[in-house]
Enzyme design. Sequence first.
Site, PDB file in Angstrom:
ATOM      1  N   GLN A 114       0.831  -1.209   0.000  1.00  0.00           N
ATOM      2  CA  GLN A 114       0.000   0.000   0.000  1.00  0.00           C
ATOM      3  C   GLN A 114       0.868   1.263   0.000  1.00  0.00           C
ATOM      4  O   GLN A 114       0.513   2.279  -0.605  1.00  0.00           O
ATOM      5  CB  GLN A 114      -0.917  -0.016   1.226  1.00  0.00           C
ATOM      6  CG  GLN A 114      -2.084   0.929   1.150  1.00  0.00           C
ATOM      7  CD  GLN A 114      -3.267   0.374   0.341  1.00  0.00           C
ATOM      8  OE1 GLN A 114      -3.626  -0.782   0.497  1.00  0.00           O
ATOM      9  NE2 GLN A 114      -3.844   1.188  -0.508  1.00  0.00           N
ATOM     10  N   LYS A 129      -2.600  -0.849   6.699  1.00  0.00           N
ATOM     11  CA  LYS A 129      -3.592  -1.881   6.403  1.00  0.00           C
ATOM     12  C   LYS A 129      -4.027  -2.503   7.714  1.00  0.00           C
ATOM     13  O   LYS A 129      -3.262  -2.510   8.684  1.00  0.00           O
ATOM     14  CB  LYS A 129      -2.969  -2.967   5.521  1.00  0.00           C
ATOM     15  CG  LYS A 129      -3.973  -3.780   4.761  1.00  0.00           C
ATOM     16  CD  LYS A 129      -4.353  -3.091   3.466  1.00  0.00           C
ATOM     17  CE  LYS A 129      -5.470  -3.814   2.750  1.00  0.00           C
ATOM     18  NZ  LYS A 129      -5.643  -3.295   1.386  1.00  0.00           N
ATOM     19  N   GLY A 168     -12.365  -0.052   3.095  1.00  0.00           N
ATOM     20  CA  GLY A 168     -12.724  -1.463   2.951  1.00  0.00           C
ATOM     21  C   GLY A 168     -11.655  -2.263   2.235  1.00  0.00           C
ATOM     22  O   GLY A 168     -10.690  -1.725   1.701  1.00  0.00           O
ATOM     23  N   ASP A 169     -11.816  -3.553   2.261  1.00  0.00           N
ATOM     24  CA  ASP A 169     -11.028  -4.513   1.481  1.00  0.00           C
ATOM     25  C   ASP A 169     -11.901  -5.767   1.441  1.00  0.00           C
ATOM     26  O   ASP A 169     -13.130  -5.662   1.638  1.00  0.00           O
ATOM     27  CB  ASP A 169      -9.662  -4.758   2.156  1.00  0.00           C
ATOM     28  CG  ASP A 169      -8.662  -5.489   1.269  1.00  0.00           C
ATOM     29  OD1 ASP A 169      -7.991  -4.848   0.452  1.00  0.00           O
ATOM     30  OD2 ASP A 169      -8.550  -6.732   1.376  1.00  0.00           O
TER      31      ASP A 169
END
Length: 450
Positions: A114, A129, A168-169
């Site tokens: 990321q 994350k 979100g993920d």
Amino acid sequence: MSFKSTYLEDLMKRVIARNPGETEFHQAVAEVLESIEPVLEANPKYVENGVIESLVEPERIIKFRVPWVDDSGKVQVNRGYRIQFNSAIGPYKGGLRFHPTVNESIIKFLGFEQTFKNALTTLSMGGGKGGADFDPQGKSDAEVMRFCQSFMTELQKYIGADTDVPAGDIGVGAREIGYLFGQYKRLRDEFTGVLTGKGPTYGGSILRPEATGFGAVYYAVDMLKYFGDDIKGKTFAVSGFGNVAWGAVKKITELGGKVLTISGPDGYIYDPDGVSTEEKIDYMLEMRASCRNRVQDYADKFGVEFFPGQKPWNVKADILMPCATQNEVRIEDAKNIVANGVKYYVEVSNMPTTADAVAYLKENNVIIAPSKAVNAGGVSVSGLEMTQNSMRLSWSAEEVDEKLHTIMSRIFSASIDAAHKYGFGDDLVAGANIAGFLKVADSMLAYGVV
Ligand code: 2IT
């Protein structure tokens, strides 16, 4: 993985020793170090100032208990994480994943990736994350709400609109973000852009749900153009059927490509006419909302073939797009891909390809578009959501789409330019890693030892 420089060889050994058993994290670090080797050779300042050691060490790891009560009154305990990886160029930014496979290695690799992805977006966002080993599958709305409230009760101590902004993920969509935001607002009594992917009535950006898939296709269009090709009439094999796959299918179809496959944990469907009508594309959303986590329903409804237990990597298509999860394409798949004469391999899910599969595809001249560039459209629109929240304004779909398009084009051109400059030819993987690295590393250098 081997390096020419003994410095990188030793550093990689230290990363492995210091993060034992975290194979996904080792994989992500090794790939970046390999790409930046010539940059470090040409610019010894990064090594001399300890930038690389700092880059592979998260700034902070938060790990916490998440107790909640299920519908039968039983206490359940999950483990939550937030890894604040790097804040050199902005507040930590990155998604939350709720999935039973979540562990420290998965969150660490995602946070590391990321950092570079966010640097590529041109926006001011660091890397982070988080998530939990909670499985939303089969849970009631009330259970998901209680879990999210418990998770946020702890997480709220560490996040904030200018500190760390989750989103979100996998397993975290609009419903979960709603519960998480509601709990944050209640506990802190502040209405700020502390999460992105919010609903449109409470500060969410238009087009955030579509952004990852749309951005991936914009990148693919630029890539095809660069190599003298066109998306019109091209066939695609796509894996996954969630939010990311849905956005990609929608945009591919709109631009004249044809999607032959989508997949779920149960197998894949092959639709020779393409997942191309509005009814079919909307049905992807319906399958997701049903929480059955299967695509066989598509085959039953539209009368197409279903291949149980298989992934679509043995399908002949012009372009492959993994949109499901990490390491979903392995060496045996890479061999099928090469044997089928596939020319373009566009990673959309985070790190979907094992290291040996990447090497095999490269050796056989398959053009690889790397996930940290391709899927950056999602976090880019999250960044645009942060901007809109700060201004307390919201932009139209046209404004957001135009900005997303510009960002994706810049990501493609920055990647190809970096690859050329450091002797990697048209290697888009190396180019993305280098372009992302330079922005973060130069900022870290400027700060001194912090
Ligand atoms: O992997 C990703 O880039 C995401 N899950 C989205 C992160 C975000 O902050 O929108």
